[in-house]
Design an enzyme around this catalytic site. Structure first.
Site, PDB file in Angstrom:
ATOM      1  N   THR A 286       0.837  -1.199   0.000  1.00  0.00           N
ATOM      2  CA  THR A 286       0.000   0.000   0.000  1.00  0.00           C
ATOM      3  C   THR A 286       0.872   1.250   0.000  1.00  0.00           C
ATOM      4  OG1 THR A 286      -0.177  -0.147   2.423  1.00  0.00           O
ATOM      5  CG2 THR A 286      -1.972  -1.107   1.121  1.00  0.00           C
ATOM      6  N   ARG A 287       0.301   2.344  -0.419  1.00  0.00           N
ATOM      7  CA  ARG A 287       1.068   3.561  -0.681  1.00  0.00           C
ATOM      8  C   ARG A 287       1.757   4.108   0.558  1.00  0.00           C
ATOM      9  NH1 ARG A 287      -3.512   6.433  -4.592  1.00  0.00           N
ATOM     10  NH2 ARG A 287      -3.233   4.980  -6.345  1.00  0.00           N
ATOM     11  N   ASP A 288       1.114   4.012   1.721  1.00  0.00           N
ATOM     12  CA  ASP A 288       1.726   4.542   2.937  1.00  0.00           C
ATOM     13  C   ASP A 288       3.015   3.805   3.257  1.00  0.00           C
ATOM     14  OD1 ASP A 288       0.055   2.309   3.392  1.00  0.00           O
ATOM     15  OD2 ASP A 288      -0.078   2.736   5.520  1.00  0.00           O
ATOM     16  N   ARG A 372      -5.685   5.584   1.899  1.00  0.00           N
ATOM     17  CA  ARG A 372      -6.647   5.253   0.850  1.00  0.00           C
ATOM     18  C   ARG A 372      -6.089   4.196  -0.083  1.00  0.00           C
ATOM     19  NH1 ARG A 372      -7.308   6.535  -4.302  1.00  0.00           N
ATOM     20  NH2 ARG A 372      -5.800   8.260  -4.386  1.00  0.00           N
TER      21      ARG A 372
END
EC number: 1.4.3.16
Length: 542
Positions: A286-288, A372
């Site tokens: 995921t992006r985080d 998100r």
């Protein structure tokens, strides 16, 4: 429309502020309910804002084994379990119907049957074959015009209008009164224009350009969020700002698609190490997670040696073209600000805490929690745009002729806003640059308690300088509330990483809310988890 020689007055049932996918979907739904609808945008409707330059990725449940329950759990897991459950449920339940109905507007999307987007359990990617969001938003614009929605473009909304009239607008207004919103005050063609409305929907995007490095358009700067707060709207999750890891910054600026990494692309540090090798999904986490690891590496280089020429041409034609011309140098990638996770707090129908005021899209908070998932932004725009438009049309309250007359009289004595003067433009450029530097350096991917405290003080000082220049003041205040919320949350969760407080902490499972000058923590236990179908579109939309 009323013109009195010093400004104009436009009356409508539903006013939609914004010009992107969320705004258009809200306006279309309100119009379908029989309401007279006016849209107002700083730029050209359908061609401005983040959705017009997006990669068109939506999410829908189309695999036989997939279900809304599975998607709902994915959303919660991706958001680190602090999403508002009723909003996450609405997104999971409504997404497929909202994506599929795009065909009614003359928009056809392709379904990616193989690639599983990071954080998703099944393939859910639906995209336009042209690869640019404007192919969707411009068609929505055409449809909106066909059904009689009125457009006001190149019009800045300077302030909201409440039941007390123009006398209760401006920077001196104390936040938190919660009076009913009755439209907005705008500026276009060197003159005032007042929109008197039974319901008002905010759908004008996030805060991307309060950061020095962002892939958002220049006009996405958060003033709508600050303006809503000034009129009593509750904000939430302001500390969470998403950064996008797949951004090529040298030799050109270019967003890369996740599919490039599923086809063999890798990220390496200056030592040549594939620093994501120890993670189960490598560069498809995921992006985080990816952004924080990139931040810790310093300079990050893209390795496409394992990507076939045909795959590179299909997934990144601009990069393929650059290499075809003979470029053989470094390919540097860097995270950039991408999406505002926090914003105006809404319920599952787009209602804010202020009567007559609704919101949808990136200016809202609560849907995505602390992070998100990919494909969530445009899907959210459709789902909550439709819901907000429906509710706003259902609950519109017509303004009386006496109220319109009162506005007409007050408008005669209204002075032009300083924001649009040469003095205002110079002040805006200087203050905005300072805000961007503070946010990027002290309220960015990695944060510290000392840096956040210093940023809060500096942004407070800049707000004082910006006070004569609405809507610049609202932009600065929105930035200040990001810093204030980030300082308050004493843990690291999702897109909020603080070196003083590593790791997630159970006592912080919940949401930070800002209402007026009060910042409070709402434990997630305060929310009743929705049962399946509680947020079904059938309960709200025909």
């Amino acid at each position: 429309m009323i013109a009195n020689g010093n400004g104009r007055i436009v009356t409508t049932d539903v006013l939609v502020i914004g010009g992107g996918e969320a705004a258009l979907r809200a306006a279309i739904e309100a119009r379908r309910k029989g309401a007279n609808v006016v849209m107002v945008s700083k730029g050209q409707i359908g061609s401005s804002g983040s959705s017009a330059i997006s990669d068109t990725i939506h999410s829908a449940i189309l695999s036989p084994e997939d279900s809304p329950d599975i998607f709902y759990q994915d959303i919660l897991k991706g958001g680190k379990r602090i999403n508002r459950p009723e909003l996450a449920r609405a997104l999971a339940e409504d997404c497929t119907a909202r994506v599929q109905e795009l065909s009614e507007f003359g928009i056809e999307l392709e379904f990616e049957r193989e690639l599983v987007t990071p954080g998703h359990s099944f393939p859910r990617r639906c995209y336009h074959k042209a690869g640019l969001g404007a192919h969707i938003t411009r068609r929505l614009r055409e449809y909106a015009q066909e059904i009689g929605i009125q457009f006001h473009e190149k019009t800045w909304i300077v302030d909201l209008l409440n039941e007390h009239g123009l006398a209760d607008t401006g920077p001196d207004r104390l936040p938190g009164s919660g009076d009913r919103i009755c439209g907005a005050l705008g500026w276009a063609n060197e003159d005032w224009i007042v929109f008197v409305a039974g319901s008002t929907i905010l759908a004008s995007g996030g805060m991307g350009r309060i950061y020095a490095q962002s892939d958002n358009p220049i006009d996405v700067s958060g003033e709508t969020i600050g303006m809503a707060w000034r009129h009593g709207a509750r904000l939430q999750d302001m500390e969470f700002v998403q950064f996008y890891p797949y951004r090529l910054v040298s030799p050109v600026n270019l967003d890369l698609y996740t599919k490039l990494f599923s086809n063999g692309a890798m990220m390496r540090n200056l030592q040549g190490e594939r620093f994501m090798a120890g993670y189960p999904r490598k560069e498809l986490e995921t992006r985080d997670v990816i952004c924080y690891q990139m931040f810790k590496q310093g300079k990050v280089l893209l390795d496409i040696s394992q990507v076939s020429d045909s795959d590179l041409k299909a997934t990144s034609p601009r990069l393929h073209g650059l290499l075809a011309k003979g470029y053989a140098g470094e390919l540097e990638v860097q995270p950039v600000e991408h999406y505002s996770i926090g914003g105006i707090s809404i319920d599952q129908y787009g209602k804010t805490s202020v009567k007559g005021l609704y919101a949808c899209g990136e200016c809202t908070g609560g849907v995505h929690g602390a992070n998100r998932l990919g494909g969530g932004a445009l899907t959210e725009s459709l789902v909550f745009g439709a819901r907000a438009g429906f509710a706003a049309a259902e609950e519109t309250v017509l303004q009386t002729p006496d109220f319109v007359t009162k506005i007409e009289q007050e408008l005669r004595h209204r002075k032009p806003p300083l924001f649009f003067t040469e003095e205002g433009k110079q002040a805006t450029a200087a203050i905005r640059k300072k805000v961007q530097e503070i946010m990027w350096n002290q309220v960015g991917i990695e944060r510290s308690a000392a840096g956040l405290a210093e940023a809060s003080v500096q942004l407070g000082q800049l707000a004082a300088e910006a006070e004569p220049y609405l809507p610049l003041l609202d932009m600065v205040r929105a930035a200040a509330m990001v810093a204030r919320s980030a300082l308050e949350r004493k843990e690291s969760r999702g897109a909020h990483q603080v070196i003083d407080f590593p790791g997630e902490r159970d006592e912080w499972i919940g949401n930070l809310m800002i209402e007026g000058e009060e910042l409070s923590f709402w434990p997630l236990l305060n929310y009743a988890a929705p049962k399946r179908n509680d947020a079904q579109p059938g309960n709200l939309l025909p």
